[in-house]
Design a protein around this motif. Structure first.
Motif, PDB file in Angstrom:
ATOM      1  N   MET A   1       0.794  -1.237   0.000  1.00 53.78           N
ATOM      2  CA  MET A   1       0.000   0.000   0.000  1.00 53.78           C
ATOM      3  C   MET A   1       0.822   1.280   0.000  1.00 53.78           C
ATOM      4  SD  MET A   1      -2.797  -1.178   2.825  1.00 53.78           S
ATOM      5  CE  MET A   1      -3.989  -2.492   2.555  1.00 53.78           C
ATOM      6  N   GLU A   2       1.858   1.356   0.863  1.00 52.58           N
ATOM      7  CA  GLU A   2       2.598   2.604   1.045  1.00 52.58           C
ATOM      8  C   GLU A   2       4.086   2.360   0.860  1.00 52.58           C
ATOM      9  OE1 GLU A   2       1.125   5.479   1.950  1.00 52.58           O
ATOM     10  OE2 GLU A   2      -0.885   4.688   2.461  1.00 52.58           O
ATOM     11  N   LYS A   3       4.822   3.458   0.576  1.00 55.28           N
ATOM     12  CA  LYS A   3       6.286   3.318   0.650  1.00 55.28           C
ATOM     13  C   LYS A   3       6.886   4.551   1.314  1.00 55.28           C
ATOM     14  CE  LYS A   3       7.950   5.324  -3.727  1.00 55.28           C
ATOM     15  NZ  LYS A   3       8.872   5.154  -4.854  1.00 55.28           N
ATOM     16  N   THR A   4       8.059   4.357   1.899  1.00 56.14           N
ATOM     17  CA  THR A   4       8.769   5.476   2.530  1.00 56.14           C
ATOM     18  C   THR A   4      10.223   5.055   2.682  1.00 56.14           C
ATOM     19  OG1 THR A   4       9.004   6.821   4.536  1.00 56.14           O
ATOM     20  CG2 THR A   4       8.187   4.579   4.836  1.00 56.14           C
ATOM     21  N   ASP A   5      11.138   6.075   2.818  1.00 59.38           N
ATOM     22  CA  ASP A   5      12.495   5.688   3.201  1.00 59.38           C
ATOM     23  C   ASP A   5      12.825   6.216   4.592  1.00 59.38           C
ATOM     24  OD1 ASP A   5      12.716   8.315   2.453  1.00 59.38           O
ATOM     25  OD2 ASP A   5      13.998   7.913   0.695  1.00 59.38           O
ATOM     26  N   ASP A   6      11.782   6.657   5.276  1.00 59.18           N
ATOM     27  CA  ASP A   6      11.945   7.196   6.634  1.00 59.18           C
ATOM     28  C   ASP A   6      11.372   6.193   7.629  1.00 59.18           C
ATOM     29  OD1 ASP A   6      11.685   8.456   9.038  1.00 59.18           O
ATOM     30  OD2 ASP A   6      10.741  10.277   8.227  1.00 59.18           O
ATOM     31  N   ILE A   7      12.245   5.587   8.435  1.00 56.82           N
ATOM     32  CA  ILE A   7      11.786   4.529   9.322  1.00 56.82           C
ATOM     33  C   ILE A   7      10.818   5.055  10.384  1.00 56.82           C
ATOM     34  CG2 ILE A   7      13.767   4.674  10.905  1.00 56.82           C
ATOM     35  CD1 ILE A   7      13.488   1.508  11.069  1.00 56.82           C
ATOM     36  N   ASP A   8      11.000   6.305  10.797  1.00 62.96           N
ATOM     37  CA  ASP A   8      10.080   6.845  11.804  1.00 62.96           C
ATOM     38  C   ASP A   8       8.673   6.975  11.239  1.00 62.96           C
ATOM     39  OD1 ASP A   8      11.809   7.121  14.080  1.00 62.96           O
ATOM     40  OD2 ASP A   8      12.875   8.634  12.900  1.00 62.96           O
ATOM     41  N   GLU A   9       8.622   7.384   9.950  1.00 59.02           N
ATOM     42  CA  GLU A   9       7.312   7.477   9.305  1.00 59.02           C
ATOM     43  C   GLU A   9       6.671   6.095   9.211  1.00 59.02           C
ATOM     44  OE1 GLU A   9       7.318   9.057   5.301  1.00 59.02           O
ATOM     45  OE2 GLU A   9       5.154   8.707   5.120  1.00 59.02           O
ATOM     46  N   ALA A  10       7.487   5.093   8.831  1.00 55.50           N
ATOM     47  CA  ALA A  10       6.973   3.739   8.703  1.00 55.50           C
ATOM     48  C   ALA A  10       6.396   3.265  10.028  1.00 55.50           C
ATOM     49  CB  ALA A  10       8.087   2.790   8.238  1.00 55.50           C
ATOM     50  N   LEU A  11       7.142   3.532  11.102  1.00 55.78           N
ATOM     51  CA  LEU A  11       6.693   3.068  12.413  1.00 55.78           C
ATOM     52  C   LEU A  11       5.417   3.783  12.852  1.00 55.78           C
ATOM     53  CD1 LEU A  11      10.039   2.605  14.377  1.00 55.78           C
ATOM     54  CD2 LEU A  11       8.411   0.839  13.651  1.00 55.78           C
ATOM     55  N   GLU A  12       5.376   5.096  12.608  1.00 56.91           N
ATOM     56  CA  GLU A  12       4.178   5.871  12.982  1.00 56.91           C
ATOM     57  C   GLU A  12       2.937   5.333  12.278  1.00 56.91           C
ATOM     58  OE1 GLU A  12       4.424  10.253  12.433  1.00 56.91           O
ATOM     59  OE2 GLU A  12       6.276   9.989  13.628  1.00 56.91           O
ATOM     60  N   LEU A  13       3.062   5.179  10.928  1.00 55.24           N
ATOM     61  CA  LEU A  13       1.946   4.654  10.131  1.00 55.24           C
ATOM     62  C   LEU A  13       1.515   3.282  10.649  1.00 55.24           C
ATOM     63  CD1 LEU A  13       3.168   5.509   6.495  1.00 55.24           C
ATOM     64  CD2 LEU A  13       1.067   6.387   7.591  1.00 55.24           C
TER      65      LEU A  13
END
Ligand SMILES: NC(=O)c1ccc[n+]([C@@H]2O[C@H](COP(=O)([O-])OP(=O)(O)OC[C@H]3O[C@@H](n4cnc5c(N)ncnc54)[C@H](O)[C@@H]3O)[C@@H](O)[C@H]2O)c1
Ligand SMILES: NC(=O)c1ccc[n+]([C@@H]2O[C@H](COP(=O)([O-])OP(=O)(O)OC[C@H]3O[C@@H](n4cnc5c(N)ncnc54)[C@H](O)[C@@H]3O)[C@@H](O)[C@H]2O)c1
Lengths: 560, 560
Positions: A207-219
Motif C-alpha cells: 500500500m505505502e512506501k517510505t524511506d523514513d523509518i520513523d514514518e513507517a513506524l508511525e503509520l
C-alpha cells in the motif's frame, strides 16, 4: 502450434471426461500462459517436464483419445509405456517419474540416463500434469501467516492489531505485504531496490512506501492501534532496519525475511551501498562483495534474534539465512529461530490440512466463480477462507484453465456424515456439475507438497520429532492408497523442488463430472489422501495429529 | 506360542477369506518349518522380518480380524499405521517396507532408524508375507536349465542327449544334478567333499558317484547316447576336472559352476588338497589358502573358457567366479562367458514368464495335489511342466501351508479368450474352489524376482541392453497397476537380497475363493503383472518382448 494450451468447452475428444481431463491438464501445463518453456516441454522448476519428447507427447494424446473407461495408461518418466484393462474405479493414468534405485539415485546417473533418452525430470506438478502457474504463491504465504496468527494470537481475527516486520519484495517475497493485510495485519517490509517496491505498489501487493523509518513506524503503529490492515515498504537495507529498530527499542509482533540470502553474491545486498553501488562492486570486486554481504547477513540475523529475545515471534522463510551465517560466520545461535515448515506448516499437516486446487475444464471463468461461492456457502464460519476467496477473485489473475487454490482440513468429526472438509467441498462441486450450474467437469488436484504425500528431509519432513525424515514408505503408501480409493490419475516422483535423490512425493487427480461414480471416488480419495497426513504425523508422535485422529475417527491401529 | 504357524482348515476368524489369507500367510512365514528364527520375527535372508515387533504383529492380527470387505489396512515397515474405507476391488492390505529417500538410502541410515524402532528390513517375501521355505530352489534351477535347453538345443526334448558339466553340490548347487535329469539330460558334477556327495545320493538329488573321471565320462556318454537322464557326482576338484577333460579332448554341451567361489577363504577349495588338508591350511595359513584358492579359481575359469572355445555353452551361475578372477588375477577375458540372468532368465522375463506360487489355505496337502492335476490338465502339451509337477510331488516336501512353485508365461495369443497362462491357471483353480473340489481358498503370490516387478542393477536388471538397469519407475508402476487391477495384498520393498539401496521390488497376492469377484481380479492381475514384464523389456528394446507383445496383444503405445 503444439503448445497452445488446453482444449476448452463442453465437447470432448476422448471416450470420457476422466481421459479428457488428463488430456486437458497435460496441455494446460504447456499453455504459454502457464508453462515456462512449452516449446521444450518444460513446465517450471529448472527442467521439470510434462512429457519426455514430442513423440511421447503425441502418443500420450493418441492413447488418451482412445482409452476406454476401464483401461489404464502407464507413463514412465514422461513416456507412455503400456495400457491395460483395469476397471472403472481404478485410475485412468498411472505415472512414475525420475525414480531411481537408491545407490544410483543422484544427478550424475540421472543425467547419464537422460542423455540416452531413458528418463525425464518430473519436478512436482510438471510431470503429473497439475501445474497452474504462479497463482499458488500468494496463497501459500497467506496460509502460513494465518497459521502463525492462529498459534501466537489465537484471540485476534488473524493478525489484526499486530505488526510484522520482514524484508525482500522479490518474486516470492513480494507476496508478503498482501498476505499480511489479507490476514488483517500490518506489515513493514524492508527492500533496497526501489523498482521492486514500485512494482508491488502498482499491482496492489503493497500500500505505502517510505524511506523514513520513523514514518513507517508511525503509520504502522497507528493502523495497528485501529486494527486496520496496512502494508508499508521501507526503502532500506534489512540489517540497517533492524539496527534502527533496536535503537528505538521497538519490538514487532512477528519477524521474518525473504531476501535472497541463499545466494550471497547474486541475491543478497550488503548494507552501506545503494543498489547500483552494489552492482558495481559485484562486477569489480566479487570477493569484497561476498564478505560485505555475509557481514550484513550476520547483522541481519543478530537483529532477528534480538527481536525474538525481546518477545517477537521469529521464523525463517526458506531462504537459508540461518545456514549461511552458521556456515560462513560461525554463528552458533543462528538456528535459535525455527524454519517455517516445522513451525507453521507441520501443525496443519498434522491435521491433514494442505493446499489443493481445482480447475474448470470448460475454460470458463464463471465456473470457478461458482465454485468460489460454493466454498463460502459450505464453510460460512471460515472467515479467513472467505477473505482469501474474495481477495483471490479480486487480485489473482487466471492463467490457462481457470483454477483456484485453497487449504481445507480433515475435520470429519465436524460433519454429520463424517466427511472431511475436502470431501464435502468436492461433493458439492460434483452436485453443481450434475445440476448444470457449472458448465463442464472440474478436476481437483494438489501440490506434491501436502500433508501425507512427501518424504523430503530438507523441506517438508525436516526435523520430524521422531527422526523419521527420510522414511519413504509413506509417500509410497499414499500413492497405493489413493489408487485403491479411486483417484483418476496417480503419480510418484523423485526429487521435485529439492533435486534428484532428495525426496519422494506423489500426486493425484479426481475428476468431478457430476456422476455418482465421481461422488464415490471423491468421498474416498478426499478421506484417504488427507488421512495419510494425519496417520503419518500421528505415527511420528505429534499431539495435534493424535488429537485430529481421535476427533475425526481416523484409525491409527497402534493407538486405537 | 506366538509362532506356531498358520491357522488351517475351512473355518475363518476374519470377516472374509481375503483378510484371512493375509492372516494365514503372515503366520505361515513364521511357521517354525518355514521361517528361520520365528522367535525374533525373522523369516529368512539375514534379518528379513514379517513384522516390526510383537506388538505390531498383534495389532496386525487384530486389525485383520475386524477388517471389512471394503477396508484397506496400511503396513509401514512391518507396523500397522492406518486403515481406510476403499472398495471391494481394491487390495485389503498395502505394504511398504524399508523404503528410504535416495540420499539416505543406505545401511548406515537404515540401521540408525532401525535402532529407533522406525523401520524394518522386509527382504523380498518376508515382509510381504509370501515366503514358503526352500521349496523354490530346485524349481529355479530346473527352469534355468530348461531355458538353456530351449535356446541351445531347440530340437531336443529339454537336455535329452546332452552332457552338462558343473561343480559344487552344496545347499543351492546340490539341486543341479536333479534339475538336469528332470530336463532329461546327463550331468557330471565335481565336488571335493564326499559327505556332500553322499547327502545328494541319499535324497535322490544325484544318482551315481565316482572318483574316476574316465568312469564318469563312460557312464555319461553311454546315457547320453541312449537319451537317458543320468547324474554322476565326481569326487574331484573342479579345476582338476577341467584339466583332465582338456587332456582327453572331451567337450561337454554345457558348462557352469556353483562352487562358493564368491568366498575364496570359506567357500572355495584349492586343488591339490583333500577337504581336511584344506581345512588345516585355512586354520594355519589363511594367506596361503587364499593364494592357492584364487590360483585354482583361475585354472577353473580357464577350463570353462577353453570348453566354451571348443563349442560348449558356458554361463556363470551367480557365484561371482568371473569377478573374483578378474579382480584378483587380472584375467581380462573372465567376463567372456555370460551371467545366468541376462542369458536365461531375461528371455523368460521378456515373455512375462517368471516363478509364482500358490498356497492351500486349508493346510490340506490333497488340495495342492488337486492343483497339480489342474495344471497338467490345462497345459497338456507342456511336457517339462508335467515333469516338474511329477518330480515335485515325488521329491519336494511341504513346509508350513502346502504350496507349489511354477513358471508360466504370458502367451495370451494362444488362448481363445485372450487369457494369459497365469490367468488361465488361476481361473481354473478358482472354479475348483467354487465346485468344492478344493476344500478352501488358494492364494496365488510370487517372488519379488519376476518379469516386471524389480529394478536391481546387480542382479535382475544387470546389463539391460539399453542401460536402464537402475530406473525404478518400473516396480512403482507395477505396484500401482496391480493395485488398480485388484490384487488383494500389494507390497513395495527396498533392498531385498542385494541390500538396502540396491534394489526396489514389489509383490502381490490374489485370493481365489471361488467367487466371481476373485475370477475378475485373477483375470486382470495375471494379465497386468506378467504384462509389466513384457512392456518393461519391450521398452528396453528386447526383440523377444516386442514379439510377445505383438503375438499376445500387449499394448506398447510407442510401438503400436
Ligand atoms: N518459503 C519457501 O517455500 C520458499 C520457496 C522458494 C524460495 N524461497 C526463498 O525466498 C527467498 C526470496 O525469494 P524471491 O523469489 O522473492 O527472490 P528475489 O531474488 O526475487 O527477491 C529478493 C529480494 O530481496 C531484496 N534484498 C536482497 N538483500 C536485501 C537486503 N539486505 N535488505 C533488503 N532487501 C534485500 C532484493 O532487492 C530482492 O528484491 C529466496 O532465498 C528463496 O530461495 C522460499
Ligand atoms: N543362482 C543364484 O541366484 C544364486 C543364489 C544364491 C547363491 N548363489 C551362489 O551359488 C554358489 C553356491 O551356493 P551354495 O548355497 O550351494 O553354497 P555351499 O557353500 O553350500 O556349497 C558349495 C559347494 O562347493 C564345493 N566346492 C568348493 N570349492 C570347490 C572346488 N574347487 N571344486 C569342487 N567343489 C568345490 C564345496 O565343497 C561345497 O559343497 C555360491 O557362490 C552362492 O553365492 C547363486
Amino acid at each position: 502450434e503444439k503448445y497452445q494450451g488446453a482444449p476448452m468447452g463442453t465437447e470432448i475428444e476422448c471416450e470420457g471426461w476422466r481421459q479428457e481431463a488428463a488430456l486437458r491438464m497435460l496441455n494446460n501445463n504447456l499453455d504459454p500462459e502457464v508453462g515456462e518453456k512449452p516449446e521444450d516441454l518444460v513446465v517450471y522448476g529448472g527442467t521439470g517436464r510434462a512429457a519426455r519428447s514430442w513423440d511421447a507427447y503425441d502418443t500420450i494424446l493418441e492413447s488418451l483419445r482412445t482409452l476406454e473407461d476401464d483401461e489404464t495408461l502407464l507413463v514412465q518418466s514422461g513416456k507412455p509405456v503400456g495400457r491395460f484393462t483395469t476397471h472403472e474405479r481404478a485410475p485412468r493414468v498411472l505415472i512414475a517419474n525420475s525414480n531411481l534405485v537408491g545407490k544410483w539415485d543422484d544427478w550424475d546417473h540421472f543425467h547419464e540416463l537422460e542423455s540416452k533418452g531413458l528418463i525425464m525430470y518430473g519436478q512436482m506438478t510438471a510431470g503429473s500434469w497439475a501445474y497452474i502457474g504462479t497463482q499458488g504463491i500468494i496463497q501459500g504465504t497467506f496460509e502460513t501467516l494465518a497459521e502463525a496468527a492462529r498459534q501466537h494470537f489465537p484471540d485476534r481475527e488473524g493478525l489484526r492489531g499486530t505488526i510484522t516486520v520482514t524484508a525482500g519484495l522479490g518474486g516470492m517475497g513480494g507476496a508478503q505485504p498482501l498476505a499480511v493485510t489479507m490476514n488483517n495485519g500490518v506489515c513493514i517490509a524492508a527492500e533496497v531496490d526501489e523498482d521492486r517496491i514500485d512494482r508491488r505498489l502498482e499491482t496492489d501487493y503493497c500500500m505505502e512506501k517510505t524511506d523514513d523509518i520513523d514514518e513507517a513506524l508511525e503509520l504502522a503503529q497507528a493502523a495497528a492501534a485501529e486494527g486496520d490492515p496496512l502494508s508499508v515498504a521501507l526503502h532500506m537495507n534489512a540489517a540497517e532496519m533492524f539496527d534502527e529498530l533496536r535503537e528505538r527499542e521497538f519490538v514487532p509482533d512477528i519477524v521474518t525475511d525473504q531476501t535472497s540470502a541463499h545466494d550471497e553474491l547474486e541475491g543478497y545486498y550488503p548494507a552501506g551501498y545503494t543498489v547500483s553501488e552494489s552492482e558495481e562492486l559485484r562486477q569489480e570486486d566479487p570477493e569484497t562483495y561476498v564478505k560485505e554481504s555475509l557481514d550484513t547477513m550476520e547483522r541481519h540475523v543478530e537483529g532477528i534474534l534480538a527481536m525474538q529475545e525481546r518477545g517477537a515471534v521469529a521464523f525463517e522463510y526458506g531462504n537459508n539465512i540461518r545456514g549461511q551465517v552458521e556456515e560462513h560466520r560461525n554463528m552458533d545461535d543462528a538456528f535459535d529461530f525455527p524454519g517455517f515448515v516445522p513451525a507453521y506448516i507441520r501443525p496443519l499437516f498434522c491435521r491433514g490440512k494442505g493446499p489443493f486446487r481445482w480447475v474448470a475444464l470448460s475454460g470458463d471463468e464463471s465456473d470457478i466463480h461458482r465454485t468460489d461461492d460454493a466454498v463460502k456457502e459450505l464453510f460460512p464460519e471460515k472467515e479467513h477462507l472467505h477473505r482469501w476467496i474474495d481477495l483471490a477473485q479480486d487480485q489473482v489473475s487466471f492463467q490457462g484453465l481457470p483454477s483456484r487454490v485453497c487449504w481445507l482440513g480433515y475435520q470429519s468429526g465436524d460433519d454429520p456424515d463424517d466427511l472431511t472438509e475436502r470431501a464435502r467441498f468436492a461433493l458439492r462441486i460434483n452436485d453443481l456439475v450434475a445440476e448444470g450450474e457449472i458448465s463442464a467437469p472440474v478436476v481437483v488436484t494438489r501440490d506434491h507438497l501436502d500433508a501425507g504425500s512427501v518424504a523430503s528431509p530438507n523441506r517438508e519432513t525436516e526435523a520430524m520429532q521422531d527422526g523419521s525424515d527420510a522414511v519413504a514408505d509413506w509417500p509410497i503408501l499414499n500413492a497405493l492408497l489413493n489408487t485403491s480409493a479411486g483417484a483418476d490419475i496417480v503419480s510418484v516422483h523423485d526429487g521435485g523442488g529439492v533435486g534428484i535423490g532428495n525426496s519422494l512425493h506423489t500426486n493425484n487427480h479426481v475428476v468431478l463430472d457430476g456422476s455418482s461414480l465421481a461422488a464415490e471416488k471423491a468421498r474416498r480419495v478426499f478421506t484417504t489422501d488427507p488421512g495419510m497426513g494425519v496417520i503419518r504425523h500421528a505415527d511420528a508422535g505429534y499431539e495435534e495429529a493424535l488429537e485430529e485422529a481421535a476427533e475425526s475417527n481416523v484409525h491409527v491401529p497402534m493407538a486405537d
